[in-house]
Design a protein around this motif. Structure first.
Motif, PDB file in Angstrom:
ATOM      1  N   GLY A  10      37.619  26.901  43.132  1.00 12.75           N
ATOM      2  CA  GLY A  10      37.768  27.825  44.276  1.00 12.75           C
ATOM      3  C   GLY A  10      39.098  28.293  44.697  1.00 12.75           C
ATOM      4  O   GLY A  10      39.253  28.888  45.778  1.00 12.75           O
ATOM      5  N   LYS A  11      40.261  27.919  43.977  1.00  6.03           N
ATOM      6  CA  LYS A  11      41.613  28.234  44.159  1.00  6.03           C
ATOM      7  C   LYS A  11      42.286  28.902  43.048  1.00  6.03           C
ATOM      8  O   LYS A  11      41.947  28.936  41.745  1.00  6.03           O
ATOM      9  N   ARG A  12      43.118  29.959  43.489  1.00  4.60           N
ATOM     10  CA  ARG A  12      44.201  30.434  42.339  1.00  4.60           C
ATOM     11  C   ARG A  12      45.381  30.073  42.335  1.00  4.60           C
ATOM     12  O   ARG A  12      46.239  30.069  43.625  1.00  4.60           O
ATOM     13  N   GLN A  13      45.831  29.138  41.501  1.00  3.62           N
ATOM     14  CA  GLN A  13      46.875  28.356  41.675  1.00  3.62           C
ATOM     15  C   GLN A  13      48.222  28.983  40.849  1.00  3.62           C
ATOM     16  O   GLN A  13      49.370  28.620  40.819  1.00  3.62           O
ATOM     17  N   ASP A  33      39.810  38.646  38.212  1.00  2.00           N
ATOM     18  CA  ASP A  33      40.525  39.825  39.051  1.00  2.00           C
ATOM     19  C   ASP A  33      39.990  39.365  40.545  1.00  2.00           C
ATOM     20  O   ASP A  33      39.063  39.265  40.823  1.00  2.00           O
ATOM     21  N   GLY A  34      40.944  40.207  41.466  1.00  4.51           N
ATOM     22  CA  GLY A  34      40.648  40.040  42.880  1.00  4.51           C
ATOM     23  C   GLY A  34      41.674  40.712  43.596  1.00  4.51           C
ATOM     24  O   GLY A  34      42.798  40.691  43.091  1.00  4.51           O
ATOM     25  N   GLU A  35      41.152  41.250  44.566  1.00  4.87           N
ATOM     26  CA  GLU A  35      42.308  41.746  45.791  1.00  4.87           C
ATOM     27  C   GLU A  35      43.005  40.649  46.242  1.00  4.87           C
ATOM     28  O   GLU A  35      42.567  39.475  46.626  1.00  4.87           O
ATOM     29  N   ILE A  36      44.187  41.051  46.604  1.00  5.00           N
ATOM     30  CA  ILE A  36      45.182  39.851  47.260  1.00  5.00           C
ATOM     31  C   ILE A  36      45.463  39.931  48.656  1.00  5.00           C
ATOM     32  O   ILE A  36      45.899  41.505  49.064  1.00  5.00           O
ATOM     33  N   GLU A  37      45.510  39.159  49.475  1.00  7.12           N
ATOM     34  CA  GLU A  37      46.030  39.210  50.875  1.00  7.12           C
ATOM     35  C   GLU A  37      46.613  37.591  51.182  1.00  7.12           C
ATOM     36  O   GLU A  37      46.022  36.809  51.325  1.00  7.12           O
ATOM     37  N   GLY A  53      40.968  37.689  45.924  1.00  5.24           N
ATOM     38  CA  GLY A  53      39.433  37.881  45.665  1.00  5.24           C
ATOM     39  C   GLY A  53      38.757  36.981  46.641  1.00  5.24           C
ATOM     40  O   GLY A  53      38.833  36.638  47.804  1.00  5.24           O
ATOM     41  N   ALA A  54      37.573  36.160  45.872  1.00  7.74           N
ATOM     42  CA  ALA A  54      36.873  35.367  46.510  1.00  7.74           C
ATOM     43  C   ALA A  54      37.557  33.862  46.627  1.00  7.74           C
ATOM     44  O   ALA A  54      37.128  32.801  47.213  1.00  7.74           O
ATOM     45  N   LEU A  55      38.781  33.599  46.019  1.00 11.31           N
ATOM     46  CA  LEU A  55      39.518  32.440  45.924  1.00 11.31           C
ATOM     47  C   LEU A  55      40.612  32.147  47.201  1.00 11.31           C
ATOM     48  O   LEU A  55      40.967  33.143  47.657  1.00 11.31           O
ATOM     49  N   ASP A  56      40.904  30.922  47.207  1.00  7.29           N
ATOM     50  CA  ASP A  56      42.006  30.651  48.044  1.00  7.29           C
ATOM     51  C   ASP A  56      43.488  30.650  47.293  1.00  7.29           C
ATOM     52  O   ASP A  56      43.469  29.897  46.113  1.00  7.29           O
ATOM     53  N   ALA A  57      44.333  31.117  47.657  1.00  3.23           N
ATOM     54  CA  ALA A  57      45.596  31.213  47.079  1.00  3.23           C
ATOM     55  C   ALA A  57      46.092  29.884  47.476  1.00  3.23           C
ATOM     56  O   ALA A  57      46.637  29.609  48.591  1.00  3.23           O
ATOM     57  N   ASP A  58      46.701  29.364  46.482  1.00  4.45           N
ATOM     58  CA  ASP A  58      47.253  27.977  46.465  1.00  4.45           C
ATOM     59  C   ASP A  58      48.198  27.714  45.586  1.00  4.45           C
ATOM     60  O   ASP A  58      48.190  26.920  44.470  1.00  4.45           O
TER      61      ASP A  58
END
Length: 291
Positions: A161-164, A85-89, A120-125
């Motif tokens: 480190g990515k959310r794919q 889970d994480g906040e999205i921007e 969250g702490a991940l990069d959206a990719d």
């Protein structure tokens, strides 16, 4: 899935340039009872969307669209399966082209989008792409045969480190990826064949056949409500299953129509590898009366 929003939109129309641009912004709100309808903008700060959608109609038989959508869930964590889970921007940047091929009976549609930002702490990719090619036969029934491919990325490595996993934001998945609502436009490769025909002016027939695979079997299967439908396991196969949808719609009167549908889902190896794998059936009758 019922969803409600408080939002606004400014529509710009450039008639000479054949260009329309919608600029919008707002937020998702709790589903409200009638007595709560005056609670304007209640809770919308926890899931905001905004952006623009541009449509250009200056080419014969072609429509070109381009869009940017920002989603911000400040204060609310959103679940994306195996990466947590994480906040999205993030920003979804994409485009769409559709039209007819000149001097033929073929029509087509191409759409693609890229998703970047933070999860969250991940990069959206993440990314998605859809391609449709259809052919309408020159017959009284106007039968149309089409092939469609729907792609949405899934996460291939939970530790990079990515959310794919693609986020299709606030969708209606029901119309596009099978009427049984087993999948959404997240972590899928969906191959779809469709046949439509109008035997009479009042009767419409449609058959859809879906072959559904996970884009990454290391990620989960997501249902039409975007929640995890089935969690993956190590070594799971990518083939989710296939679904056939049969629909018939009849215009009974000028103000009433009836639809009858039947769907069957054939369970694939992914379901067998992860738990229960029975086939499923879905039958329904729907009547609409317009006043």
């Amino acid at each position: 899935v019922a969803q409600t929003f408080d939002a606004g939109k400014v529509m710009l129309e450039f008639e000479k340039q054949k260009l329309n641009i919608d600029i919008f912004g707002g937020g998702k709100t709790p589903v409200k009872s009638p007595r709560e309808q005056d609670d304007f903008y209640d809770g919308s700060a926890n899931d905001r969307v905004g952006g623009y959608y541009a449509v250009y109609n200056g080419l014969k038989d072609f429509t070109i669209e381009q869009f940017v959508i920002n989603r911000n869930t400040d204060g609310q964590a959103i679940s994306f399966g195996q990466v947590g889970d994480g906040e999205i921007e993030d920003y979804t940047i994409g485009g769409r082209v559709l039209g007819k091929i000149a001097d033929t009976a073929f029509d087509f549609e191409l759409e693609a989008a890229k998703q970047v930002g933070n999860s969250g702490a991940l990069d959206a990719d993440a990314q998605m792409a859809i391609g449709i090619l259809g052919y309408t036969f020159d017959m009284n029934w106007k039968p149309r045969l089409s092939f469609e491919f729907d792609y949405a990325s899934g996460d291939r490595n939970r530790t990079d480190g990515k959310r794919q996993t693609f986020d299709n934001i606030h969708p209606t998945n029901h119309l596009f990826y099978g009427y049984m609502d087993f999948v959404s436009l997240q972590n899928i490769n969906n191959y779809k064949l469709q046949i439509k025909a109008d035997p009479t002016k009042k009767l419409n027939l449609q058959t859809d056949l879906h072959f559904i695979y996970l884009d990454s079997p290391k990620d989960n299967l997501y249902g039409a409500n975007k929640a995890i439908k089935r969690a993956t396991v190590a070594g799971a196969d990518a083939y989710v299953g296939s679904e056939v949808d049969l629909l018939a719609k009849y215009q009974v009167t000028s103000f009433m129509s009836t639809m009858v549908g039947y769907s069957h889902f054939f369970a694939g190896n992914f379901l067998k590898d992860t738990g229960s794998s029975n086939d499923a059936d879905f039958v329904y009758i729907q009547t609409v009366v317009n006043f």
